[in-house]
Design an enzyme around this catalytic site. Structure first.
Site, PDB file in Angstrom:
ATOM      1  N   HIS A 209       0.848  -1.198   0.000  1.00 27.31           N
ATOM      2  CA  HIS A 209       0.000   0.000   0.000  1.00 27.31           C
ATOM      3  C   HIS A 209       0.882   1.245   0.000  1.00 27.31           C
ATOM      4  O   HIS A 209       1.897   1.301   0.696  1.00 27.31           O
ATOM      5  CB  HIS A 209      -0.901  -0.006   1.240  1.00 27.31           C
ATOM      6  CG  HIS A 209      -1.742   1.229   1.384  1.00 27.31           C
ATOM      7  ND1 HIS A 209      -2.705   1.582   0.461  1.00 27.31           N
ATOM      8  CD2 HIS A 209      -1.758   2.196   2.331  1.00 27.31           C
ATOM      9  CE1 HIS A 209      -3.286   2.703   0.843  1.00 27.31           C
ATOM     10  NE2 HIS A 209      -2.725   3.108   1.972  1.00 27.31           N
ATOM     11  N   HIS A 256       1.420  11.087  -3.008  1.00 28.15           N
ATOM     12  CA  HIS A 256       0.293  10.978  -2.083  1.00 28.15           C
ATOM     13  C   HIS A 256      -0.454  12.303  -2.152  1.00 28.15           C
ATOM     14  O   HIS A 256      -0.039  13.291  -1.555  1.00 28.15           O
ATOM     15  CB  HIS A 256       0.802  10.707  -0.664  1.00 28.15           C
ATOM     16  CG  HIS A 256      -0.250  10.187   0.253  1.00 28.15           C
ATOM     17  ND1 HIS A 256      -0.096  10.121   1.613  1.00 28.15           N
ATOM     18  CD2 HIS A 256      -1.487   9.696   0.008  1.00 28.15           C
ATOM     19  CE1 HIS A 256      -1.187   9.620   2.163  1.00 28.15           C
ATOM     20  NE2 HIS A 256      -2.039   9.352   1.208  1.00 28.15           N
TER      21      HIS A 256
END
Length: 497
Positions: A209, A256
């Site tokens: 992840h 991100h």
């Protein structure tokens, strides 16, 4: 063929490794640049050391080295400027960089980059020799010793020299400690023991992840190298959070989103995945796209995957496993050495209509398709991408904007941005490079708990777009994200069957 047992711990280290060679060393985070370092390996092959004029020497234990490989040309302007200050231009760096990946585990990794004065010194063959002569010699991990040569008596004598245990000597003599009943793992599971011919959905898949992040979820650093390392460790599913690039070249980036993390180029990650996807395992690799891109940049993504992966990319379903209701998924064995893209996909009729329209435009010489060609007003699954959604909304704020002009959350975000914003410094010589590195690292140390809390407070999750380019949609096979609607819904479907 098994070989005779010899207990020889000392490896022969070539003389050129003991004499050493000069490299320029840099690290990306925190930024470190140290020119003209003399790298050496000790006579026993235990330590890699380096030292430059006017600085203390440093030591790296070779057992902590995970891999050594050719390094890519850096993208960071600070690194390029630092190398130019010692006479190495960006055009000269290809084939001259060696990347040393080291750490105690797969999470706490450090990447040391060594820039040679010429390509010959930096040849990967020489870098591999470093790996070959370290204590953890992986090339011999599957070697066996003939039982007739390494008898129990010899083994027992060896244990008495290394760690004598008179209190369990009786157990040794009864051979219990050597018996199958006392094996540390199940003997039938030392190698691949599961059947790999069941449908893909029947297996747990080793997954990663936020693969691109090397540390912090907020204000952290994204890395291309971490993709290589994760795949070499055996991971079979990696995540790519993809956003529109805002530079002149409009290249898709991975970061991100809205969390003030650094960016890496999508195409660089795809290249790294191609190089390492099947080094450790031949079973399929799944690329989990969290796709926030506009359609033009989605088309770029699809073309990069097509051109870089080539035949490794599974663009069409297997003839033996068509995408039809009731048909099982292919097995891991069926998909060996194949890369699958996991992304939202258009409904079949919408995809066909848009793809045909897009191909007609491309054949006519159009470089971009009008928006209405790639949309269907009656398709409920299609949503227009929000033009305000950006990976780095904080960059829209000017340094001089006050809290009176912004909401409280935006003001907090802007304050944090001021702390981490990079300064543009003109570098004229090597001493300036060192000063800039120290300023950068000191500046990062100024981020407080309150600053990070401000990031977390201002962060809002943005789901992936459902406005998919038909060219990318057509590449999706067997793996699609499905929203989990709750245990009650899942239980109802199970009972219905």
């Amino acid at each position: 063929m098994a070989k005779a047992y010899t207990f020889n711990w000392q490896k022969s280290v070539p003389s050129f490794m003991q004499e050493g060679a000069v490299f320029d060393r840099y690290e990306e985070d925190p930024f470190v640049f140290e020119p003209n370092c003399l790298f050496k390996v000790d006579e026993f092959g235990f330590f890699l050391t380096w030292k430059s004029d006017g600085k203390e020497g440093q030591v790296l234990e070779c057992s902590l080295i995970n891999s050594i490989r050719n390094g890519a040309v850096p993208k960071d302007p600070k690194i390029i400027t630092a190398l130019e200050s010692v006479g190495k231009t960006e055009n000269d760096l290809e084939g001259r960089i060696v990347c040393v990946c080291c750490g105690t585990d797969l999470v706490n990794l450090n990447f040391i980059y060594m820039v040679a004065n010429n390509a010959e010194t930096a040849k990967l063959d020489e870098a591999i020799i470093f790996d070959k002569y370290k204590w953890k010699d992986s090339s011999q991990k599957n070697d066996e010793i003939e039982h007739s040569v390494f008898t129990f008596d010899k083994f027992y004598a060896l244990t008495q020299k290394i760690c004598p245990r008179t209190d369990i000597e009786e157990l040794f003599k009864k051979l219990y400690l050597m018996s199958d009943e006392n094996a540390p793992v199940f003997l039938d599971r030392l190698e691949l023991y599961q059947e790999m011919d069941h449908p893909l959905a029947h297996y747990f898949i080793s997954s990663s992840h936020n693969t691109y992040l090397t540390g912090r979820q907020f204000g952290g650093k994204s890395s291309v190298e971490i993709y290589r390392q994760i795949l070499l460790a055996g991971c079979r599913c990696v995540e790519l959070d993809i956003w529109d690039g805002k530079g002149e070249d409009q290249e898709p980036i991975i970061t991100h989103g809205k969390a003030m993390c650094t960016d890496i180029l999508f195409k660089d990650v795809i290249q790294a995945i191609k190089e390492t996807a099947f080094t450790t395992s031949e079973y399929p690799v799944i690329l989990s796209f969290e796709n926030h891109c506009s359609k033009p940049q989605q088309f770029k993504m699809a073309k990069y995957c097509e051109e870089i992966f080539g035949d490794l990319l599974l663009k069409q379903p297997l003839d033996s496993h068509p995408l039809e209701p009731g048909q099982p998924l292919p097995s891991p064995n069926d998909l060996k050495r194949k890369i699958l893209i996991k992304n939202k996909r258009l409904k079949a009729e919408v995809e066909k209509k848009q793809l045909e329209a897009f191909k007609r435009l491309m054949e006519a010489g159009e470089t971009t398709a009008p928006a209405h060609i790639l949309e269907d007003e009656n398709e409920e699954e299609i949503e227009n991408a929000d033009p305000e959604e950006e990976a780095h909304p904080e960059l829209k704020f000017d340094n001089e904007i006050s809290s009176d002009d912004l909401s409280q959350t935006e003001a907090q975000t802007n304050n944090v941005k001021k702390v981490i914003e990079e300064e543009v410094t003109e570098i004229t010589d090597v001493s300036d490079v060192t000063d800039v590195a120290e300023q950068e690292n000191n500046k990062k140390g100024g981020i407080t708990v309150e600053d990070e809390q401000a990031w977390i407070t201002s962060y809002t999750y943005v789901g992936a777009t459902t406005n998919i380019h038909p060219y990318l949609s057509a590449m999706i096979n067997y793996a699609q994200p499905v929203k989990f609607q709750g245990f009650n819904v899942a239980e109802g479907k199970y009972k219905a069957k």
